[in-house]
Scaffold this motif. Structure first.
Motif, PDB file in Angstrom:
ATOM      1  N   TYR A 535      -5.548  20.942 -12.880  1.00  0.00           N
ATOM      2  CA  TYR A 535      -4.255  21.179 -12.241  1.00  0.00           C
ATOM      3  C   TYR A 535      -4.446  21.099 -10.736  1.00  0.00           C
ATOM      4  O   TYR A 535      -5.253  21.833 -10.155  1.00  0.00           O
ATOM      5  N   LEU A 536      -3.742  20.172 -10.098  1.00  0.00           N
ATOM      6  CA  LEU A 536      -3.870  19.910  -8.663  1.00  0.00           C
ATOM      7  C   LEU A 536      -5.299  19.543  -8.272  1.00  0.00           C
ATOM      8  O   LEU A 536      -5.669  19.626  -7.103  1.00  0.00           O
ATOM      9  N   GLY A 537      -6.097  19.159  -9.263  1.00  0.00           N
ATOM     10  CA  GLY A 537      -7.486  18.809  -9.005  1.00  0.00           C
ATOM     11  C   GLY A 537      -8.384  19.994  -8.751  1.00  0.00           C
ATOM     12  O   GLY A 537      -9.570  19.825  -8.470  1.00  0.00           O
ATOM     13  N   MET A 538      -7.856  21.226  -8.926  1.00  0.00           N
ATOM     14  CA  MET A 538      -8.597  22.416  -8.495  1.00  0.00           C
ATOM     15  C   MET A 538      -8.886  23.429  -9.587  1.00  0.00           C
ATOM     16  O   MET A 538      -9.843  24.208  -9.454  1.00  0.00           O
ATOM     17  N   THR A 539      -8.066  23.501 -10.631  1.00  0.00           N
ATOM     18  CA  THR A 539      -8.269  24.536 -11.648  1.00  0.00           C
ATOM     19  C   THR A 539      -8.091  23.919 -13.035  1.00  0.00           C
ATOM     20  O   THR A 539      -7.357  22.949 -13.211  1.00  0.00           O
ATOM     21  N   GLU A 540      -8.757  24.521 -14.027  1.00  0.00           N
ATOM     22  CA  GLU A 540      -8.707  24.003 -15.390  1.00  0.00           C
ATOM     23  C   GLU A 540      -8.466  25.138 -16.372  1.00  0.00           C
ATOM     24  O   GLU A 540      -9.023  26.238 -16.234  1.00  0.00           O
ATOM     25  N   HIS A 541      -7.609  24.869 -17.356  1.00  0.00           N
ATOM     26  CA  HIS A 541      -7.334  25.863 -18.387  1.00  0.00           C
ATOM     27  C   HIS A 541      -8.606  26.152 -19.184  1.00  0.00           C
ATOM     28  O   HIS A 541      -9.347  25.244 -19.553  1.00  0.00           O
ATOM     29  N   GLY A 542      -8.829  27.431 -19.455  1.00  0.00           N
ATOM     30  CA  GLY A 542     -10.021  27.850 -20.184  1.00  0.00           C
ATOM     31  C   GLY A 542     -11.178  28.221 -19.283  1.00  0.00           C
ATOM     32  O   GLY A 542     -12.217  28.673 -19.777  1.00  0.00           O
ATOM     33  N   ASN A 545     -10.831  31.859 -12.872  1.00  0.00           N
ATOM     34  CA  ASN A 545     -11.521  32.189 -11.612  1.00  0.00           C
ATOM     35  C   ASN A 545     -12.477  31.095 -11.162  1.00  0.00           C
ATOM     36  O   ASN A 545     -13.413  31.351 -10.396  1.00  0.00           O
ATOM     37  N   MET A 546     -12.269  29.885 -11.634  1.00  0.00           N
ATOM     38  CA  MET A 546     -13.106  28.758 -11.223  1.00  0.00           C
ATOM     39  C   MET A 546     -12.252  27.751 -10.477  1.00  0.00           C
ATOM     40  O   MET A 546     -11.145  27.420 -10.893  1.00  0.00           O
ATOM     41  N   PHE A 547     -12.787  27.251  -9.360  1.00  0.00           N
ATOM     42  CA  PHE A 547     -12.055  26.307  -8.526  1.00  0.00           C
ATOM     43  C   PHE A 547     -12.936  25.100  -8.216  1.00  0.00           C
ATOM     44  O   PHE A 547     -14.134  25.243  -7.978  1.00  0.00           O
ATOM     45  N   PHE A 548     -12.316  23.923  -8.199  1.00  0.00           N
ATOM     46  CA  PHE A 548     -13.017  22.690  -7.859  1.00  0.00           C
ATOM     47  C   PHE A 548     -12.563  22.224  -6.476  1.00  0.00           C
ATOM     48  O   PHE A 548     -11.369  22.197  -6.184  1.00  0.00           O
ATOM     49  N   LEU A 549     -13.507  21.853  -5.647  1.00  0.00           N
ATOM     50  CA  LEU A 549     -13.206  21.167  -4.395  1.00  0.00           C
ATOM     51  C   LEU A 549     -13.637  19.712  -4.543  1.00  0.00           C
ATOM     52  O   LEU A 549     -14.743  19.429  -4.998  1.00  0.00           O
ATOM     53  N   TYR A 550     -12.755  18.791  -4.124  1.00  0.00           N
ATOM     54  CA  TYR A 550     -12.961  17.355  -4.323  1.00  0.00           C
ATOM     55  C   TYR A 550     -13.123  17.086  -5.811  1.00  0.00           C
ATOM     56  O   TYR A 550     -14.025  16.386  -6.254  1.00  0.00           O
ATOM     57  N   GLY A 551     -12.207  17.660  -6.589  1.00  0.00           N
ATOM     58  CA  GLY A 551     -12.252  17.562  -8.037  1.00  0.00           C
ATOM     59  C   GLY A 551     -11.532  16.329  -8.550  1.00  0.00           C
ATOM     60  O   GLY A 551     -11.295  15.360  -7.805  1.00  0.00           O
ATOM     61  N   PRO A 552     -11.146  16.335  -9.830  1.00  0.00           N
ATOM     62  CA  PRO A 552     -10.495  15.168 -10.426  1.00  0.00           C
ATOM     63  C   PRO A 552      -9.205  14.790  -9.701  1.00  0.00           C
ATOM     64  O   PRO A 552      -8.436  15.654  -9.291  1.00  0.00           O
ATOM     65  N   ASN A 553      -8.997  13.494  -9.535  1.00  0.00           N
ATOM     66  CA  ASN A 553      -7.762  12.955  -8.941  1.00  0.00           C
ATOM     67  C   ASN A 553      -7.440  13.551  -7.582  1.00  0.00           C
ATOM     68  O   ASN A 553      -6.282  13.853  -7.269  1.00  0.00           O
ATOM     69  N   HIS A 598       1.099  18.197 -15.092  1.00  0.00           N
ATOM     70  CA  HIS A 598       0.603  17.619 -13.843  1.00  0.00           C
ATOM     71  C   HIS A 598      -0.198  16.347 -14.107  1.00  0.00           C
ATOM     72  O   HIS A 598      -0.034  15.330 -13.413  1.00  0.00           O
ATOM     73  N   ASN A 599      -1.045  16.359 -15.117  1.00  0.00           N
ATOM     74  CA  ASN A 599      -1.852  15.176 -15.414  1.00  0.00           C
ATOM     75  C   ASN A 599      -1.019  14.053 -15.998  1.00  0.00           C
ATOM     76  O   ASN A 599      -1.312  12.870 -15.773  1.00  0.00           O
ATOM     77  N   ASP A 600       0.041  14.377 -16.741  1.00  0.00           N
ATOM     78  CA  ASP A 600       0.965  13.341 -17.197  1.00  0.00           C
ATOM     79  C   ASP A 600       1.643  12.670 -15.998  1.00  0.00           C
ATOM     80  O   ASP A 600       1.816  11.440 -15.964  1.00  0.00           O
ATOM     81  N   GLU A 601       2.022  13.487 -15.014  1.00  0.00           N
ATOM     82  CA  GLU A 601       2.645  12.938 -13.811  1.00  0.00           C
ATOM     83  C   GLU A 601       1.667  12.044 -13.052  1.00  0.00           C
ATOM     84  O   GLU A 601       2.054  10.995 -12.503  1.00  0.00           O
ATOM     85  N   ILE A 602       0.390  12.451 -13.007  1.00  0.00           N
ATOM     86  CA  ILE A 602      -0.630  11.629 -12.357  1.00  0.00           C
ATOM     87  C   ILE A 602      -0.736  10.275 -13.041  1.00  0.00           C
ATOM     88  O   ILE A 602      -0.731   9.220 -12.391  1.00  0.00           O
ATOM     89  N   ASP A 603      -0.834  10.284 -14.369  1.00  0.00           N
ATOM     90  CA  ASP A 603      -0.997   9.030 -15.104  1.00  0.00           C
ATOM     91  C   ASP A 603       0.229   8.133 -14.961  1.00  0.00           C
ATOM     92  O   ASP A 603       0.105   6.908 -14.825  1.00  0.00           O
ATOM     93  N   GLN A 604       1.415   8.742 -14.983  1.00  0.00           N
ATOM     94  CA  GLN A 604       2.636   7.957 -14.816  1.00  0.00           C
ATOM     95  C   GLN A 604       2.696   7.343 -13.420  1.00  0.00           C
ATOM     96  O   GLN A 604       3.081   6.175 -13.255  1.00  0.00           O
ATOM     97  N   ALA A 605       2.308   8.116 -12.414  1.00  0.00           N
ATOM     98  CA  ALA A 605       2.315   7.596 -11.042  1.00  0.00           C
ATOM     99  C   ALA A 605       1.304   6.465 -10.886  1.00  0.00           C
ATOM    100  O   ALA A 605       1.590   5.440 -10.253  1.00  0.00           O
ATOM    101  N   HIS A 606       0.109   6.637 -11.458  1.00  0.00           N
ATOM    102  CA  HIS A 606      -0.916   5.604 -11.336  1.00  0.00           C
ATOM    103  C   HIS A 606      -0.505   4.304 -12.029  1.00  0.00           C
ATOM    104  O   HIS A 606      -0.926   3.217 -11.613  1.00  0.00           O
ATOM    105  N   ALA A 607       0.292   4.417 -13.073  1.00  0.00           N
ATOM    106  CA  ALA A 607       0.743   3.209 -13.760  1.00  0.00           C
ATOM    107  C   ALA A 607       1.546   2.300 -12.835  1.00  0.00           C
ATOM    108  O   ALA A 607       1.634   1.091 -13.064  1.00  0.00           O
ATOM    109  N   GLY A 608       2.115   2.872 -11.787  1.00  0.00           N
ATOM    110  CA  GLY A 608       2.881   2.088 -10.834  1.00  0.00           C
ATOM    111  C   GLY A 608       2.148   1.788  -9.550  1.00  0.00           C
ATOM    112  O   GLY A 608       2.760   1.312  -8.584  1.00  0.00           O
ATOM    113  N   LEU A 609       0.824   2.056  -9.519  1.00  0.00           N
ATOM    114  CA  LEU A 609       0.040   1.841  -8.308  1.00  0.00           C
ATOM    115  C   LEU A 609      -1.040   0.794  -8.529  1.00  0.00           C
ATOM    116  O   LEU A 609      -1.438   0.499  -9.661  1.00  0.00           O
TER     117      LEU A 609
END
Length: 653
Positions: A535-542, A545-553, A598-609
């Motif tokens: 989610y926002l490239g920073m947090t994942e379900h499951g 209290n874990m955060f990613f910097l320079y994470g996915p997408n 959020h990830n569905d929105e990412i994939d939909q946006a990338h389909a047009g890029l």
């Protein structure tokens, strides 16, 4: 015994900008000489900022629009107009020196108007707040509010990685009085800048934008080399007192979440194989996307009798003098190192899988003059307005050319009319550089749309390819022998050294250690080897209290500065932590529905890029075609999405 994250109750030093602390008193004669080297659009902005006089908004003093990546030093003004601007600026700065507290405050309307004047083109109002933060005119981080945060000792953090992202996170944790420990596998800070030491390694983002908004610095080059960036990160760590919180030469092996205590347990191996255990409420991964070198598997590789290595593992004592060298790959690293070694080696063979689009940049090798450094240090807001220009030119301006136009007919070579204009411009440049060498032009001219892969800056690439002892080989490699690389046409290319400039395992995020979240679920099982989502490239379900910097997408393929991305993410994370502490909570976890939407929105946006275009291979996509590394959003979108985090978007205990 478990080792807790270290405390950080030491006082926090305030941030000082370049213009706030001159090394010596202002000298009128020295200033007058320095103004002769000023970037005129920047100087017009400073002059207007200091005086508020209306005449500078009108011809003949209005700068024209910057074209391409040029610094546009003259601003398109006549010499007479430039002289008038310099003279007025000298008087205004001297008046400021007599009354430094008399500078007028600017509202968003005034700031936006000066931004448009400085750039010679419209600047949408939504960008003003973002740019004001980039310029240091508004704080990105509310240090006073964070300093008032006095959490219980149970709130602590472990940061994995002491590169730029880890450093940024640590600065803000320290301001908030949250104990933390950084675990770093290398003997010092810097991350990728410590590890990459190949010849001519450097940034391809302008230096004055490749710095933290809270720690500006005067650079020696407009595009700094590796040593300068490493020195900057070292100095930042020392300035903010972070070094005592870092465990060097320590590699994280595993991290697991204990739901009973809402705590992360981190296991690591330190010097001499000592075992280190850390417990903390929060786990922040700052290992980046480009930290695991990727070397292709080639038959016979193990039989090669000489030096072979990845560009990110360049041997410190290596001499290439008089040797036959092979460089495998033509990406960003090769683009820098090939021109740097071309005059040293006896023979150089570059093995290319696909050609790259390359942009000219007259500033790439230019040093920052002493006069300009004087302006940066002594003229109020000069560094700020110059940084704003870089953020605008290298930011969202090119985004529209990435959007696929469904009505565009020439889809093989461009995705819309703007993109086709870039293609024609870059093609003309490549043709001019390779004039008289049709053999090279046939190999070096891409047949896919520009910006489909990472755009590269020319640092002498074409000059190097034209040298008589340099060859560009496009036939695929078949095997490697004891002294040669054989291509599929049966030709043996005798070499003494093989350099793999083949990039990184960018799709296997967090592949360097084992992460187990709630219920013991492995992050690698949840993501697979090449399909990370967050989610926002920073947090994942499951994974509470874990955060990613320079994470996915979160990688920005169209432009931008990694440090801008990092600051936006760190502000968001700090906002969540602050709200959790104020609520007295012990854990926060990304909601599954938000993460999925959020990830569905990412994939939909990338389909047009453009990065979904099938005409090229790129490290942005996995083998199913999903873009895993890049964000589909503009910089302004990222800034808006991360500036006001909502704890209610999370499951909170």
């Amino acid at each position: 015994m478990p080792r807790p994250a270290t405390s950080c109750r030491a006082p926090f030093r305030p941030i000082v900008t370049l213009g706030d602390a001159a090394a010596e008193p202002l000298d009128a004669d020295r200033l007058a000489r320095a103004l002769g080297d000023a970037n005129v659009p920047t100087l017009v902005a400073v002059l207007t900022h200091l005086t508020g006089e209306e005449r500078w908004f009108h011809p003949p003093y209005t700068p024209t629009r910057t074209k391409g990546l040029s610094d546009h030093t003259s601003g398109g003004l006549t010499e007479q107009a430039r002289a008038a601007v310099r003279a007025a600026a000298l008087a205004a700065v001297l008046r400021w020196a007599d009354d430094p507290d008399g500078i007028r405050a600017l509202d968003e309307g005034a700031l936006g108007r000066i931004m448009e004047l400085c750039m010679g083109e419209p600047v949408a109002p939504k960008y003003v707040g973002m740019m004001a933060e980039e310029m240091g005119m508004r704080p990105r981080f509310d240090n006073e509010r964070l300093a008032r945060l006095r959490p219980d000792e149970e709130y602590s953090a472990v940061i994995v990685g002491a590169g730029a992202s880890g450093i940024c996170m640590a600065v803000q944790l320290k301001q908030a009085n949250i104990p933390f420990t950084i675990v770093e596998k290398n003997p010092t800070v810097g991350g990728t800048w410590y590890e990459n030491r190949y010849p001519d390694c450097g940034v391809d983002t302008p230096s004055y934008w490749y710095s933290f908004s809270f720690n500006p610095v005067s650079w020696s080059h407009y595009y700094s080399k590796r040593d300068d960036v490493q020195a900057y990160l070292d100095a930042t760590v020392d300035r903010f007192g972070l070094r005592e919180h870092i465990l060097f030469d320590t590699c994280v092996d595993a991290a697991s979440y204990d739901a009973a205590t809402d705590t992360w347990h981190v296991r690591a191996t330190g010097p001499d194989d000592t075992q280190v255990e850390l417990d903390a409420r929060f786990l922040v991964t700052a290992v980046g996307q480009l930290n695991q070198p990727k070397i292709p598997s080639i038959p016979g590789q193990e039989t090669f009798a000489h030096d072979q290595f990845h560009s990110a593992r360049w041997p410190a004592d290596l001499s290439l003098r008089g040797k036959r060298v092979a460089v495998v790959g033509t990406g960003a690293s090769a683009m820098q190192l090939v021109p740097a070694i071309a005059d040293e080696v006896a023979e150089l063979t570059v093995f290319q899988r696909s050609p790259q689009w390359i942009a000219p940049n007259p500033e790439y090798t230019r040093e920052v003059s002493d006069d300009t450094r004087y302006l940066m240090a002594h003229v109020p807001f000069y560094a700020a307005w110059y940084r704003m220009r870089q953020a605008w030119v290298f930011g969202d301006k090119v985004y529209d050319n990435l959007v696929i136009d469904p009505d565009w007919s020439c889809t093989d070579t461009a995705v819309n009319s703007i993109n086709d204009g870039y293609r024609r411009y870059f093609t003309s440049y490549i043709r001019s550089e390779l004039e008289g060498r049709p053999d090279l032009l046939e190999k070096a001219l891409p047949d896919y749309p520009p910006f489909g892969k990472r755009m590269l800056l020319d640092s002498g690439w074409f000059r190097a390819l034209r040298l008589p002892h340099v060859s560009l080989e496009t036939t695929p490699i078949e095997s490697i022998g004891t002294d040669a690389i054989r291509t599929k046409d049966g030709v043996d290319h005798e070499v003494d050294v093989i350099v793999y400039a083949t990039g990184f395992d960018s799709l296997r995020l967090l592949g360097s250690f084992d992460v187990r979240g709630r219920d013991g679920v492995a992050l690698r099982d949840q993501w697979g080897d090449d399909d990370a989502r967050a989610y926002l490239g920073m947090t994942e379900h499951g994974f509470p209290n874990m955060f990613f910097l320079y994470g996915p997408n979160t990688n920005l393929g169209h432009g931008g500065s990694l440090l801008f991305i990092t600051e936006c993410h760190v502000r968001y994370i700090m906002g969540l932590i602050e709200q959790l502490i104020q609520r007295g909570g012990t854990s926060l976890e990304c909601r599954q529905d938000l993460r999925d939407r959020h990830n569905d929105e990412i994939d939909q946006a990338h389909a047009g890029l453009i990065w979904s275009h099938p005409g090229m291979q790129t490290w942005y996509r996995n083998d199913r075609g999903r873009v895993v590394t890049n964000s589909p959003w503009r910089l302004i979108d990222l800034w808006q999405m991360t500036r006001a985090p909502r704890l209610d978007d999370y499951e909170v205990v």
